[in-house]
Design an enzyme around this catalytic site. Sequence first.
Site, short mmCIF file in Angstrom:
data_model
loop_
_atom_site.label_atom_id
_atom_site.label_comp_id
_atom_site.label_asym_id
_atom_site.label_seq_id
_atom_site.Cartn_x
_atom_site.Cartn_y
_atom_site.Cartn_z
N HIS A 47 15.21 -6.25 -34.95
CA HIS A 47 13.92 -5.98 -35.56
C HIS A 47 13.41 -7.23 -36.28
O HIS A 47 13.92 -7.61 -37.33
CB HIS A 47 14.08 -4.80 -36.55
CG HIS A 47 12.83 -4.44 -37.29
ND1 HIS A 47 12.84 -3.71 -38.45
CD2 HIS A 47 11.54 -4.69 -37.03
CE1 HIS A 47 11.60 -3.53 -38.89
NE2 HIS A 47 10.79 -4.14 -38.05
N LEU A 50 15.75 -11.01 -40.08
CA LEU A 50 15.99 -10.31 -38.83
C LEU A 50 16.92 -9.15 -39.15
O LEU A 50 17.98 -9.34 -39.74
CB LEU A 50 16.65 -11.25 -37.80
CG LEU A 50 17.22 -10.58 -36.55
CD1 LEU A 50 16.13 -9.88 -35.75
CD2 LEU A 50 17.93 -11.61 -35.67
N GLU A 51 16.48 -7.93 -38.78
CA GLU A 51 17.31 -6.75 -39.02
C GLU A 51 17.94 -6.38 -37.68
O GLU A 51 17.22 -6.06 -36.73
CB GLU A 51 16.43 -5.61 -39.55
CG GLU A 51 17.18 -4.35 -39.91
CD GLU A 51 16.25 -3.24 -40.42
OE1 GLU A 51 15.07 -3.20 -40.01
OE2 GLU A 51 16.70 -2.41 -41.23
N ILE A 52 19.24 -6.45 -37.64
CA ILE A 52 19.93 -6.10 -36.38
C ILE A 52 20.50 -4.69 -36.52
O ILE A 52 21.11 -4.35 -37.54
CB ILE A 52 21.04 -7.13 -36.08
CG1 ILE A 52 20.39 -8.45 -35.65
CG2 ILE A 52 21.98 -6.62 -34.99
CD1 ILE A 52 21.34 -9.54 -35.31
N THR A 91 14.87 -1.18 -43.26
CA THR A 91 13.62 -1.69 -43.86
C THR A 91 12.47 -0.69 -43.72
O THR A 91 11.81 -0.36 -44.71
CB THR A 91 13.22 -3.02 -43.21
OG1 THR A 91 13.25 -2.88 -41.81
CG2 THR A 91 14.15 -4.14 -43.62
#
Lengths: 475, 763
Positions: free
Chosen positions: B498, B509-511, B547
């Site tokens: 994301h 960066l949201e993994i 998030t």
Amino acid sequence: MSTILTSTFKNLSTTSKWALRFSVRPLSCSSQLRSAPAVQTKSKKTLAKPNIKNIVVVEGVRIPFLLSGTSYKDLMPHDLARAALSGLLHRSSVPKDVVDYIIFGTVIQEVKTSNVAREAALGAGFSDKTPAHTVTMACISSNQAMTTAVGLIASGQCDVVVAGGVELMSDVPIRHSRKMRKMMLDLNKAKTLGQRLSLLSKFRLNFLSPELPAVAEFSTNETMGHSADRLAAAFAVSRMEQDEYALRSHSLAKKAQDEGHLSDIVPFKVPGKDTVTKDNGIRPSSLEQMAKLKPAFIKPYGTVTAANSSFLTDGASAMLIMSEDRALAMGYKPKAYLRDFMYVSQDPKDQLLLGPTYATPKVLEKAGLTMNDIDAFEFHEAFSGQILANFKAMDSDWFAQNYMGRKTKVGSPPLEKFNIWGGSLSLGHPFGATGCRLVMAAANRLRKDGGQYALVAACAAGGQGHAMIVEAYPK
Amino acid sequence: MVASRAIGSLSRFSAFRILRSRGCICRSFTVSSALLTRTHINYGVKGDVAVIRINSPNSKVNTLNKEVQSEFVEVMNEIWANDQIRSAVLISSKPGCFVAGADINMLASCTTPQEATRISQEGQRMFEKLEKSPKPVVAAISGSCLGGGLELAIACQYRIATKDRKTVLGVPEVLLGILPGAGGTQRLPKMVGVPAAFDMMLTGRNIRADRAKKMGLVDQLVEPLGPGIKPPEERTIEYLEEVAITFAKGLADRKVSTKSSKGLMDKLTSYAMTIPFVRQQIYKTVEEKVKKQTKGLYPAPLKIIDAVKAGLEQGDDAGYLAESQKFGELALTKESKALMGLYNGQVLCKKNKFGAPQKNVQHLAILGAGLMGAGIAQVSVDKGLKTLLKDTTVTGLSRGQQQVFKGLDDKVKKRALTSFERDSIFSNLIGQLDYKGFEKADMVIEAVFEDLAVKHKVLKEVEGVTPEHCIFASNTSALPINQIASVSKRPEKVIGMHYFSPVDKMQLLEIITTDKTSKDTTASAVAVGLKQGKVIIVVKDGPGFYTTRCLAPMMSEVMRILQEGVDPKKLDTLTTSFGFPVGAATLADEVGVDVAQHVAEDLGKAFGERFGGGNVELLKQMVSKGFLGRKSGKGFYIYQEGSKNKSLNSEMDGILASLRLAAKPEVSSDEDIQYRVIMRFVNEAVLCLQEGILATPAEGDIGAVFGLGFPPCLGGPFRFVDLHGAQKVVDRLRKYESAYGIQFTPCQLLLDHANSSSKRFYQ
């Protein structure tokens, strides 16, 4: 970019002043460097290959190489090229209509004569039926002209080709800025007064600032002198070593000039001026005087100075290249064979001037020779620091293994066989014309000192390089 | 603005690596003698020049801590005592780092401002002695020279720096909520002039070597060298040392002057600075600007101004005293703790805790050349990844390619790249409409339309053309990854990545991993993200991940507040003055009202009443009228191309009036409105940790600040609970719960923390 060129011009002026002040000086170190031809067995007796045409140099000449801004300063590049061609015609007595093709190398193009080979050939009285083209490959442009000729002959397309090169640094094309050019072009197209006025109203004073031809590498925006200084530092070449090498070059060139070895020179009657008969950049000085100069590029602590760099030069060279059969049929006694050659290229930032290091082992391998087989080395001397860095690189196993993908070093050339009639540092370096000078020097040295093989190598802008084997023609 | 500025500045943290000391290197030194080899600092003598080398063992960077300081003092004393030595060179043996700063752990252990003040004073004394050294000292700088490192360098008599991208100079202390406390506030203004010094100290920006030369911060530049008969980095350091030695000799022989020749402008400015009135005007302007930008939320900038002022107006002694005292005060503020916490968190999120992947991703493919797809492509080609960018139409594709080109070209205009580098980077991008070349792809990131059916379609198509090992990453902001993976043949290779818009500016960066995602797939995704320069949090799959899930209840509250009749402009002011970089109503416009509606509905279904508050109808009506936010030109505000000023969208009045709710006066004060917004965010974040969506509080804080603009001065939701007190948070929530109901019910983990004062998210 403009500042770079101006700074180069400034350096030039210091160089010439410096040259004036310390023009003649007794030489001390040159005699012991002269060598007796080495007597040893060669890996190969000749590089002739079955079923492949032998290609020979019949004749090669150059007009004297002059500091730019001196006697040639009012001429145009094709004038110099024409003089070289006329000299070649005169010396070789080759019938003009025999020539199949003409190729010239040049670097900074005069926009009016972008195919300078054709303009020069027409003016020199060659047949208007002889096609001509111009090549460019930075400092190895005339090498490219020669090898193009070799290719044309080897593939049977031509038998007789003239290859040469020319450079006139006394005049360079300085352009209007892009904005100004755009406005001028738009003005051309504008039809009404109103359109013209509205275009003119967009004029700003900064449109008038001129654009100088780039001396810096396009890809890295670094001038060559700057890169040479970094290269010298990378290989830990000291200022002293560089000055000593430059002094050697000048001393040897002076000696060669005095002893009449520079026989490839043809005199040039400059219109409105005296006849020029010899190179005017040879100026042996003393280490003390050289040590006084300030660094030219990396200030204030760099090591490359005006005295240990090649200077901006005007000059032209030309060579008559034929298939051996044709030369013999025409009754010529060729001067040398042109054998294997190799082009290389590498990182234009950090290895801009290491072409000879990369090209030498490759061309030797291709020809089946070793360093010991070479009797005469003719390397292009762009900067003392560049030559000495190349020596160190060629002599380093670490460099060979880590950057060239080779197991061992090729070894550095023995100084007693290296550029013993001077080099670009002292004789001058008209970018487009140096390659032919190197090959003729190699051929003439083999003829004089009796060796078998010579190795010619040069570096060029863009991080490119060239090497070629020249083989002596049997007497 | 403040926070966006602070975020922007925080983004530069990445440059200064790890400021923490590694473990404890136990050593006992009592005797100092030339023969004794020291741990961090040694020196040799070349001719009459001492070469002092800093090289902290077992670390990539040098930091100033107590040990280093005492070794430095020892070494300097020996050099001053040695008659053979006439000058000295100070250099680091680590390529890429001179001194990266002072060890911030020294401050973490301070319990009173006096302790921190003492640390500052020790540094001041050491550098003052160095500044007054009878033997000239040349600082030879290669690599990062930051914070205490720069203060060390400017205390030397002369500075030489390598003109390298890695060489950056700066005083980033303000980003940690403190000030340069070792004489920096006093020396910098004298060295580079008051305006430039304020700029450096108040923004904390990194300055490249060539700029530093122009400013007078360094005296000479040394060009980095290429390969010679040694590796380039090694030889460059050697060369730097050689050059520095010649200058050290020159200084000792008085052949080199330490005064840099100044241009006319510099002379004029320094003349102007001698006029008290001009100085007062400058202080005033700078103070006003700082107050406007920080909204009083960050104390450090004002104290920096005070310290500079004290030095210039009342003399050196007063200046140093003010600097050390204010340093002490700042070191113990909540703000500095919050900012230092973020810094530490960021360092953690720049590491791949999943280890090295089995196969490095070399060929990347991106589906969809929209804003996100092209953004991801830009940050990928920038780092040398060969990237295929696939779209379905030529127009879509060329728009995307143009976006990448423009992003790179902007860097050229800022001189961060040369046009040649831009071209060669851009050649890593291949735009196409088909699946050609996908057979070589190691990873495919899809950024297609947010619709499960579309995602399923491309997933199946991609799996048909890619090799077995290829990872399929979905850039979705809310669709659960396990639902996307449900049609996959290789669910262990499916992961969520994301990104945040604009991708080249937002660092987060949201993994997202599902139960089936393999560890190696995660390691690969993290490796790619790190390569793209991202700060990475890895979270578990679930509706809204972390998030989006935190943002949704907050936005719901924002809708509620608007429905209660608060003017969007006022709401924006309230939220920004609390520390949010972007006002809440503006945020909705930026995100896109349709996206917000989508998320609100999806998550509303998944979480029920807890996500209630505002009425989704509000968003629905806006979408139906075409008020999609900035992208459609109208949302809560009206946006005009080229104009920065935005006016309220008067057509919203009707919609808002039709959905008007009565405000509850007991929870509608300005402060209550601010807390209602933030509390819903915090509560949801803590719930994510409770439910295991988040692995660590640090990731939660980083995600909130870097992805959603949670006020950096609060340090993130978890740090906020720690610093604010869990009990107070619970009390607030209870108050709002009694007014509104279940959406404010504090989660169990929060209650646990409130019940036990020893429980903290950060120990």
